[in-house]
Scaffold this motif. Sequence first.
Motif, PDB file in Angstrom:
ATOM      1  N   GLN A  82      22.876  29.484 -21.275  1.00  0.00           N
ATOM      2  CA  GLN A  82      22.646  28.875 -22.581  1.00  0.00           C
ATOM      3  C   GLN A  82      21.279  29.285 -23.113  1.00  0.00           C
ATOM      4  O   GLN A  82      21.091  29.464 -24.311  1.00  0.00           O
ATOM      5  CB  GLN A  82      22.717  27.356 -22.487  1.00  0.00           C
ATOM      6  CG  GLN A  82      22.379  26.637 -23.800  1.00  0.00           C
ATOM      7  CD  GLN A  82      22.673  25.161 -23.715  1.00  0.00           C
ATOM      8  OE1 GLN A  82      23.780  24.769 -23.340  1.00  0.00           O
ATOM      9  NE2 GLN A  82      21.703  24.332 -24.051  1.00  0.00           N
ATOM     10  N   ALA A  83      20.302  29.430 -22.212  1.00  0.00           N
ATOM     11  CA  ALA A  83      18.952  29.841 -22.595  1.00  0.00           C
ATOM     12  C   ALA A  83      18.372  30.686 -21.481  1.00  0.00           C
ATOM     13  O   ALA A  83      18.635  30.449 -20.295  1.00  0.00           O
ATOM     14  CB  ALA A  83      18.069  28.627 -22.849  1.00  0.00           C
ATOM     15  N   VAL A  84      17.614  31.716 -21.871  1.00  0.00           N
ATOM     16  CA  VAL A  84      16.997  32.626 -20.905  1.00  0.00           C
ATOM     17  C   VAL A  84      15.553  32.878 -21.309  1.00  0.00           C
ATOM     18  O   VAL A  84      15.239  33.022 -22.496  1.00  0.00           O
ATOM     19  CB  VAL A  84      17.745  33.982 -20.833  1.00  0.00           C
ATOM     20  CG1 VAL A  84      17.040  34.944 -19.882  1.00  0.00           C
ATOM     21  CG2 VAL A  84      19.181  33.782 -20.387  1.00  0.00           C
ATOM     22  N   ALA A  85      14.666  32.918 -20.330  1.00  0.00           N
ATOM     23  CA  ALA A  85      13.270  33.304 -20.546  1.00  0.00           C
ATOM     24  C   ALA A  85      12.853  34.190 -19.374  1.00  0.00           C
ATOM     25  O   ALA A  85      13.371  34.042 -18.268  1.00  0.00           O
ATOM     26  CB  ALA A  85      12.363  32.083 -20.643  1.00  0.00           C
ATOM     27  N   THR A  86      11.951  35.114 -19.636  1.00  0.00           N
ATOM     28  CA  THR A  86      11.586  36.077 -18.598  1.00  0.00           C
ATOM     29  C   THR A  86      10.066  36.237 -18.506  1.00  0.00           C
ATOM     30  O   THR A  86       9.336  36.028 -19.473  1.00  0.00           O
ATOM     31  CB  THR A  86      12.201  37.457 -18.878  1.00  0.00           C
ATOM     32  OG1 THR A  86      11.761  37.917 -20.171  1.00  0.00           O
ATOM     33  CG2 THR A  86      13.722  37.385 -18.848  1.00  0.00           C
ATOM     34  N   LEU A  87       9.633  36.619 -17.316  1.00  0.00           N
ATOM     35  CA  LEU A  87       8.233  36.954 -17.081  1.00  0.00           C
ATOM     36  C   LEU A  87       8.161  38.157 -16.157  1.00  0.00           C
ATOM     37  O   LEU A  87       8.876  38.228 -15.154  1.00  0.00           O
ATOM     38  CB  LEU A  87       7.493  35.782 -16.416  1.00  0.00           C
ATOM     39  CG  LEU A  87       6.983  34.645 -17.290  1.00  0.00           C
ATOM     40  CD1 LEU A  87       6.340  33.576 -16.415  1.00  0.00           C
ATOM     41  CD2 LEU A  87       5.971  35.162 -18.304  1.00  0.00           C
ATOM     42  N   HIS A  88       7.301  39.105 -16.493  1.00  0.00           N
ATOM     43  CA  HIS A  88       7.032  40.257 -15.638  1.00  0.00           C
ATOM     44  C   HIS A  88       5.541  40.262 -15.349  1.00  0.00           C
ATOM     45  O   HIS A  88       4.728  40.380 -16.271  1.00  0.00           O
ATOM     46  CB  HIS A  88       7.458  41.555 -16.336  1.00  0.00           C
ATOM     47  CG  HIS A  88       7.151  42.786 -15.540  1.00  0.00           C
ATOM     48  ND1 HIS A  88       6.954  44.025 -16.133  1.00  0.00           N
ATOM     49  CD2 HIS A  88       6.979  42.980 -14.196  1.00  0.00           C
ATOM     50  CE1 HIS A  88       6.694  44.915 -15.195  1.00  0.00           C
ATOM     51  NE2 HIS A  88       6.703  44.304 -14.016  1.00  0.00           N
ATOM     52  N   VAL A  89       5.176  40.087 -14.090  1.00  0.00           N
ATOM     53  CA  VAL A  89       3.763  40.004 -13.729  1.00  0.00           C
ATOM     54  C   VAL A  89       3.458  40.995 -12.621  1.00  0.00           C
ATOM     55  O   VAL A  89       4.329  41.403 -11.852  1.00  0.00           O
ATOM     56  CB  VAL A  89       3.378  38.579 -13.266  1.00  0.00           C
ATOM     57  CG1 VAL A  89       3.533  37.582 -14.394  1.00  0.00           C
ATOM     58  CG2 VAL A  89       4.183  38.152 -12.056  1.00  0.00           C
ATOM     59  N   SER A  90       2.206  41.389 -12.570  1.00  0.00           N
ATOM     60  CA  SER A  90       1.710  42.265 -11.504  1.00  0.00           C
ATOM     61  C   SER A  90       0.541  41.572 -10.840  1.00  0.00           C
ATOM     62  O   SER A  90      -0.471  41.283 -11.486  1.00  0.00           O
ATOM     63  CB  SER A  90       1.274  43.619 -12.079  1.00  0.00           C
ATOM     64  OG  SER A  90       0.803  44.466 -11.055  1.00  0.00           O
ATOM     65  N   SER A  91       0.688  41.269  -9.550  1.00  0.00           N
ATOM     66  CA  SER A  91      -0.339  40.497  -8.865  1.00  0.00           C
ATOM     67  C   SER A  91      -0.141  40.594  -7.363  1.00  0.00           C
ATOM     68  O   SER A  91       0.987  40.747  -6.875  1.00  0.00           O
ATOM     69  CB  SER A  91      -0.279  39.033  -9.306  1.00  0.00           C
ATOM     70  OG  SER A  91      -1.146  38.248  -8.547  1.00  0.00           O
ATOM     71  N   SER A  92      -1.225  40.480  -6.628  1.00  0.00           N
ATOM     72  CA  SER A  92      -1.123  40.363  -5.182  1.00  0.00           C
ATOM     73  C   SER A  92      -0.566  38.986  -4.851  1.00  0.00           C
ATOM     74  O   SER A  92      -0.713  38.048  -5.638  1.00  0.00           O
ATOM     75  CB  SER A  92      -2.495  40.528  -4.534  1.00  0.00           C
ATOM     76  OG  SER A  92      -3.339  39.446  -4.885  1.00  0.00           O
ATOM     77  N   PRO A  93       0.092  38.825  -3.696  1.00  0.00           N
ATOM     78  CA  PRO A  93       0.603  37.496  -3.335  1.00  0.00           C
ATOM     79  C   PRO A  93      -0.484  36.427  -3.356  1.00  0.00           C
ATOM     80  O   PRO A  93      -0.242  35.295  -3.758  1.00  0.00           O
ATOM     81  CB  PRO A  93       1.158  37.711  -1.921  1.00  0.00           C
ATOM     82  CG  PRO A  93       1.520  39.160  -1.873  1.00  0.00           C
ATOM     83  CD  PRO A  93       0.471  39.855  -2.705  1.00  0.00           C
ATOM     84  N   ARG A  94      -1.698  36.781  -2.964  1.00  0.00           N
ATOM     85  CA  ARG A  94      -2.784  35.814  -2.902  1.00  0.00           C
ATOM     86  C   ARG A  94      -3.154  35.297  -4.284  1.00  0.00           C
ATOM     87  O   ARG A  94      -3.535  34.134  -4.448  1.00  0.00           O
ATOM     88  CB  ARG A  94      -4.004  36.442  -2.224  1.00  0.00           C
ATOM     89  CG  ARG A  94      -5.208  35.536  -2.138  1.00  0.00           C
ATOM     90  CD  ARG A  94      -6.338  36.181  -1.357  1.00  0.00           C
ATOM     91  NE  ARG A  94      -5.943  36.442   0.022  1.00  0.00           N
ATOM     92  CZ  ARG A  94      -6.726  37.013   0.932  1.00  0.00           C
ATOM     93  NH1 ARG A  94      -7.939  37.410   0.604  1.00  0.00           N
ATOM     94  NH2 ARG A  94      -6.300  37.199   2.163  1.00  0.00           N
ATOM     95  N   ALA A  95      -3.040  36.154  -5.281  1.00  0.00           N
ATOM     96  CA  ALA A  95      -3.460  35.771  -6.637  1.00  0.00           C
ATOM     97  C   ALA A  95      -2.289  35.382  -7.526  1.00  0.00           C
ATOM     98  O   ALA A  95      -2.484  35.142  -8.714  1.00  0.00           O
ATOM     99  CB  ALA A  95      -4.234  36.920  -7.281  1.00  0.00           C
ATOM    100  N   MET A  96      -1.079  35.291  -6.956  1.00  0.00           N
ATOM    101  CA  MET A  96       0.108  35.074  -7.784  1.00  0.00           C
ATOM    102  C   MET A  96       0.040  33.765  -8.562  1.00  0.00           C
ATOM    103  O   MET A  96       0.401  33.704  -9.743  1.00  0.00           O
ATOM    104  CB  MET A  96       1.371  35.091  -6.917  1.00  0.00           C
ATOM    105  CG  MET A  96       2.670  34.920  -7.703  1.00  0.00           C
ATOM    106  SD  MET A  96       2.937  36.195  -8.969  1.00  0.00           S
ATOM    107  CE  MET A  96       3.305  37.619  -7.928  1.00  0.00           C
TER     108      MET A  96
END
Length: 301
Positions: A82-96
């Motif tokens: 019914q609804a969709v939202a997206t995120l694309h991130v670049s980060s180390s696991p520690r800084a996620m």
Amino acid sequence: MRRPSCKARTGLWLLLAALSAASTARADVLATVQVLRAGGCGGVLPLAQPIHRDAMLDQAARQWAAGRLPAQATAQSGYRAQAVATLHVSSSPRAMLETLRRSDCRTVADRTMRDIGIYQSGAQAWLVFATLASTPVAVPAPPPPRHSAPAVAAATAPGPSATLAGRALQLVNEVRARGTRCGSRSFAPVAPIMLSGTLAGVASGHANDMAVHGYFEHEDLAGNSPADRVRAVGYREKLVGENIAYGPLSVEDVVQGWLDSPGHCENIMDPRFAEMGIAYAAGHSTRRGLFWVQVLAEPRS
């Protein structure tokens, strides 16, 4: 003059397992999302229910990473959104956690989103948030306050715009209004306390300092006490108290943990305290749980 500064840790450490148990990269991202939703992105947004990871949305995230449009990838995965939202991130696991909080935490903490798909490759993560078309999207009511007297609950029940600080204030003032027992000491009802932006800034500074440097003490690495930190920002105080905790993932759990600890509870019930600030920060090193700080003060008249 007493300066309350309690740091009992028993019972609060157990909650760390909910974060440290996420051993895979995908689970780390999911655990980070859950922490941000539970804390309202550090208290700036309403608290959100835990989100559910969906295998079809995992496939949609993978297809999005491969070059397909998110809406197309979601539809082809078989998920009826019914609804969709997206995120694309670049980060180390520690800084996620910090990366997600700063990038678009409104998407992470959107209370209408019920499911999530995650695909991770190296330092990059693709996140697809969605709600099934057949799932009602009405925002769930927050849980009822713990141990609250009915009259107080009716007068102070939080609405959809409640923040972490407001929720903490509500919980603290409820127990102050009815009185309680802190260990062997009984406390009669006392006047409500108010939020202070200045004290919140002091709490945030100490929480972040502990999170960055991986220690858990009232005295910071420069040797400053809670009262020293309050004075350093120009706050004129008569009395300062500080409660700290490490591990809890929600404001309800951290306040209840303090109330269950006699020293922390006495700080909360001290009738001399008139203002408070509260904040948390996520650990950056081996201690990757949440560091919580509550600063209480009696201002000079």
